[in-house]
Design a protein around this motif. Structure first.
Motif, PDB file in Angstrom:
ATOM      1  N   ALA A 209       0.843  -1.203   0.000  1.00 22.66           N
ATOM      2  CA  ALA A 209       0.000   0.000   0.000  1.00 22.66           C
ATOM      3  C   ALA A 209       0.873   1.246   0.000  1.00 22.66           C
ATOM      4  O   ALA A 209       1.856   1.333   0.738  1.00 22.66           O
ATOM      5  CB  ALA A 209      -0.906   0.001   1.230  1.00 22.66           C
ATOM      6  N   LEU A 210       0.505   2.179  -0.841  1.00 25.30           N
ATOM      7  CA  LEU A 210       1.200   3.465  -0.936  1.00 25.30           C
ATOM      8  C   LEU A 210       0.157   4.575  -1.028  1.00 25.30           C
ATOM      9  O   LEU A 210      -0.966   4.330  -1.484  1.00 25.30           O
ATOM     10  CB  LEU A 210       2.061   3.537  -2.217  1.00 25.30           C
ATOM     11  N   ASN A 211       0.543   5.802  -0.650  1.00 25.14           N
ATOM     12  CA  ASN A 211      -0.328   6.931  -0.945  1.00 25.14           C
ATOM     13  C   ASN A 211      -0.654   6.895  -2.441  1.00 25.14           C
ATOM     14  O   ASN A 211       0.215   6.611  -3.267  1.00 25.14           O
ATOM     15  CB  ASN A 211       0.370   8.251  -0.611  1.00 25.14           C
ATOM     16  N   ASP A 212      -1.908   7.198  -2.771  1.00 22.45           N
ATOM     17  CA  ASP A 212      -2.348   6.941  -4.144  1.00 22.45           C
ATOM     18  C   ASP A 212      -1.874   7.988  -5.151  1.00 22.45           C
ATOM     19  O   ASP A 212      -1.637   7.666  -6.306  1.00 22.45           O
ATOM     20  CB  ASP A 212      -3.885   6.863  -4.181  1.00 22.45           C
ATOM     21  N   THR A 213      -1.732   9.234  -4.724  1.00 26.00           N
ATOM     22  CA  THR A 213      -1.430  10.290  -5.689  1.00 26.00           C
ATOM     23  C   THR A 213       0.072  10.366  -5.940  1.00 26.00           C
ATOM     24  O   THR A 213       0.855  10.494  -5.003  1.00 26.00           O
ATOM     25  CB  THR A 213      -1.935  11.653  -5.175  1.00 26.00           C
ATOM     26  N   CYS A 214       0.458  10.287  -7.201  1.00 26.82           N
ATOM     27  CA  CYS A 214       1.873  10.405  -7.567  1.00 26.82           C
ATOM     28  C   CYS A 214       2.410  11.721  -7.020  1.00 26.82           C
ATOM     29  O   CYS A 214       1.723  12.746  -7.064  1.00 26.82           O
ATOM     30  CB  CYS A 214       2.018  10.369  -9.091  1.00 26.82           C
ATOM     31  N   THR A 215       3.638  11.702  -6.517  1.00 23.51           N
ATOM     32  CA  THR A 215       4.190  12.923  -5.918  1.00 23.51           C
ATOM     33  C   THR A 215       4.559  13.952  -6.976  1.00 23.51           C
ATOM     34  O   THR A 215       4.915  15.078  -6.650  1.00 23.51           O
ATOM     35  CB  THR A 215       5.443  12.608  -5.065  1.00 23.51           C
ATOM     36  N   HIS A 216       4.472  13.583  -8.238  1.00 23.08           N
ATOM     37  CA  HIS A 216       4.796  14.532  -9.313  1.00 23.08           C
ATOM     38  C   HIS A 216       3.602  15.420  -9.646  1.00 23.08           C
ATOM     39  O   HIS A 216       3.677  16.635  -9.527  1.00 23.08           O
ATOM     40  CB  HIS A 216       5.263  13.767 -10.559  1.00 23.08           C
ATOM     41  N   GLU A 217       2.496  14.804 -10.087  1.00 20.47           N
ATOM     42  CA  GLU A 217       1.321  15.597 -10.419  1.00 20.47           C
ATOM     43  C   GLU A 217       0.091  15.013  -9.733  1.00 20.47           C
ATOM     44  O   GLU A 217       0.023  15.027  -8.521  1.00 20.47           O
ATOM     45  CB  GLU A 217       1.146  15.702 -11.938  1.00 20.47           C
ATOM     46  N   THR A 218      -0.855  14.516 -10.502  1.00 13.46           N
ATOM     47  CA  THR A 218      -2.124  14.124  -9.888  1.00 13.46           C
ATOM     48  C   THR A 218      -2.546  12.701 -10.218  1.00 13.46           C
ATOM     49  O   THR A 218      -3.662  12.310  -9.912  1.00 13.46           O
ATOM     50  CB  THR A 218      -3.247  15.066 -10.369  1.00 13.46           C
ATOM     51  N   ALA A 219      -1.669  11.937 -10.856  1.00  8.30           N
ATOM     52  CA  ALA A 219      -2.081  10.597 -11.290  1.00  8.30           C
ATOM     53  C   ALA A 219      -2.339   9.683 -10.099  1.00  8.30           C
ATOM     54  O   ALA A 219      -1.733   9.831  -9.038  1.00  8.30           O
ATOM     55  CB  ALA A 219      -0.996   9.995 -12.173  1.00  8.30           C
ATOM     56  N   SER A 220      -3.237   8.713 -10.308  1.00 10.19           N
ATOM     57  CA  SER A 220      -3.529   7.698  -9.297  1.00 10.19           C
ATOM     58  C   SER A 220      -2.620   6.489  -9.524  1.00 10.19           C
ATOM     59  O   SER A 220      -2.672   5.842 -10.567  1.00 10.19           O
ATOM     60  CB  SER A 220      -5.003   7.282  -9.425  1.00 10.19           C
ATOM     61  N   LEU A 221      -1.787   6.198  -8.522  1.00 13.10           N
ATOM     62  CA  LEU A 221      -0.861   5.069  -8.674  1.00 13.10           C
ATOM     63  C   LEU A 221      -1.615   3.739  -8.737  1.00 13.10           C
ATOM     64  O   LEU A 221      -1.096   2.753  -9.256  1.00 13.10           O
ATOM     65  CB  LEU A 221       0.162   5.051  -7.537  1.00 13.10           C
ATOM     66  N   ALA A 222      -2.848   3.713  -8.235  1.00  7.59           N
ATOM     67  CA  ALA A 222      -3.650   2.492  -8.326  1.00  7.59           C
ATOM     68  C   ALA A 222      -3.906   2.110  -9.785  1.00  7.59           C
ATOM     69  O   ALA A 222      -4.208   0.965 -10.087  1.00  7.59           O
ATOM     70  CB  ALA A 222      -4.974   2.668  -7.591  1.00  7.59           C
TER      71      ALA A 222
END
Lengths: 407, 115
Positions: B48-61
């Motif tokens: 499990a990771l925070n879902d929002t990429c730290t670059h912009e707004t993409a969902s890592l899910a």
């Protein structure tokens, strides 16, 4: 003692993605010697947002920095910002800077990038723009107000991205290109036709024509388009017609250049202690890639060459673009259907998410996807690993593309 | 610590997450600032990771999960599934990992706990 153990100083000239990747990869691979990065800008920044979120005003300069300022300190990289190299002396390992200093290094990596093509259509003035640097984006943005009339010359990736951003900001946009369907070679004719049609769907006047002259007037810019009886008035013009590699420094130093600084597969130029990466460089007998990831991988390869380490694995070229809220990606090479090549559509072109593949026999050689990025990630692995696939499996949206990789 | 929290939050059946893919769990459920992505590696392990990429707004899910990493669906930055460490621009900041546990085929999430 190996050669790499005597390399104790590296100077990288240019703070774009290629230059920053070079220094990052050198440290990642264990290089402990002196490392200097020359950047024309105080802090190196990422260019893709300049036609998108940054131009739209949604991101500031800090948020598009390629690395935070403290990263350079942590990595013991001497970031010399606000200077450019004015002379290169390869035999002496010297780089002369615009502030008069001379740096000496065992290896010099040129990451000088490129500049926007400026066709001679008239005097370039305050209302006629190109888009390459953050300053270009800042100047263009001041003119993208609601109702402003913008002419974009060139409907490639940058022109299309700016058209989309300008519409979002409320500007009126005319987009001209001599090709009826730009980007057909990159994405295939079917996807290119649909993508280009999005401009008209979003209120952009997309015209198949060329610009003969641009004349700055007190009211803006008068543009004479080929085949039209009179000129049209615009408040601003963007010339988005391509990139010239920045090779002046290399040429003056006697390095071999031809539409780029010529390099071998390890990014080494015609002088053994000078390497070149990114938009300024061209691998002999190959076209320049001009994409973000290609520049990043150049940096990784240059670092490996300098350290005599294993180069990164070769991989199919990959790019992305965004327009009108849609995310477009491509990998490898798209070809028109012929005796050898087959086009396979997954989903329906024009109804995102969808993807299109080019197959040569049972091998994927390229793919383009709209709002379906994992199709491109799968295709990339199919290309890189040489996986055989059936067209019918690819075409079926019910097929898990990951499973095709595992067979 | 209350019992419910110490046992984690049941967020999915492991079979609901195909290998190599992920699902996003809303911050309404996790009580965290960001949504949390439950990501299933190609060896079947859940992370499990925070879902929002730290670059912009993409969902890592929605990213590509393989060999211990998730690759962002927009610009292909990679994050380590176990540590959240970023490997590869354009993202420069690590993301936050959370502990997950699989019991009897159910995935339990422990928001805020390190794996």
């Amino acid at each position: 003692m190996t050669v790499s153990s005597v390399i104790s100083s590296v100077v990288v000239v240019g703070g774009g993605i290629a230059g920053v990747s070079t220094v990052a990869e050198l440290r990642k691979k264990g290089y402990v010697g002196d490392l200097t990065l020359l950047s024309a800008d105080p802090v190196p920044y990422d260019r893709p947002p300049l036609s998108k979120e940054y131009l739209a005003g949604g991101r500031d300069l800090d948020s598009i920095a390629l690395q935070a300022p403290e990263w350079y300190v942590d990595q013991r990289i001497s970031l010399v910002g606000g200077v450019v190299a004015v002379a290169l002396r390869p035999d002496a390992g010297e780089v002369e800077l615009s502030d008069g200093r001379v740096l000496t290094a065992d290896r010099i990596v040129l990451a000088t990038g490129g500049r926007a093509v400026r066709p001679s259509l008239g005097e370039i003035g305050s209302a006629i723009h190109v888009l390459r640097e953050v300053g270009d984006a800042d100047r263009l943005r001041t003119q993208l107000v609601p109702g402003a009339r913008l002419l974009i010359v060139g409907a490639g990736l940058i022109g299309a991205e700016v058209a989309s951003t300008a519409r979002k900001l409320g500007a009126e946009v005319v987009l001209v290109d001599p090709l009826p369907v730009p980007l057909a070679a990159a994405v295939g004719i079917e996807v290119a036709t649909w993508l280009h049609g999005l401009h008209a769907d979003h209120g952009v006047g997309a015209l198949t024509t060329t610009v003969e002259t641009l004349l700055e007037t007190p009211a803006g810019v008068a543009a004479q388009l080929t085949g039209e009886p009179g000129s049209r008035e615009f408040d601003a013009v963007l010339l988005a017609v391509g990139l010239v590699p920045e090779t002046a420094l290399a040429e003056a130093a006697g390095l071999e250049t031809s539409r780029g600084i010529l390099v071998d597969a390890g990014q080494v130029t015609s002088h053994p202690s000078v390497l070149a990466v990114g938009d300024c460089a061209r691998l002999r007998d190959h076209p320049r890639a001009e994409h973000w990831e290609a520049a990043q991988l150049d940096g990784a390869r240059a670092a490996a060459t300098i350290l005599e380490a294993e180069p990164p694995p070769t991989t199919a070229s990959w790019w992305w673009s965004d327009r009108y809220g849609l995310h477009v990606e491509g990998v490898g090479e798209m070809r028109s259907p012929d005796a050898e090549h087959q086009t396979v559509v997954r989903g329906v072109v024009g109804e995102p998410p969808f993807s299109v593949f080019t197959l040569r026999g049972e091998r994927v050689i390229g793919a383009v996807a709209v709002d379906d990025p994992n199709a491109v990630r799968a295709a990339r692995r199919m290309i890189d690993r040489g996986v055989d696939v059936r067209a019918s499996d690819l075409a079926d949206p019910g097929t898990d593309l990951r499973k095709l990789l595992r067979r | 610590m209350d019992t419910a929290k110490s046992q984690g939050i049941r967020v999915a059946s492991v079979d609901d997450i195909p290998e190599g893919e992920g699902i996003a769990i809303s911050s309404d459920i996790t009580g965290t600032e960001d949504d949390i992505a439950i990501l299933r590696d190609d060896d079947g392990t859940c992370w499990a990771l925070n879902d929002t990429c730290t670059h912009e707004t993409a969902s890592l899910a929605e990213g590509w999960v393989e060999d211990g990493d998730v690759e962002c669906p927009l610009h292909s930055s990679r994050f380590n599934l176990k540590t959240g460490k970023v490997d590869g621009l354009p993202a420069t900041r690590d993301t936050v990992p959370h502990r997950v546990e699989v019991r009897d085929g159910e995935v339990y999430l422990f928001p805020g706990e390190r794996p």
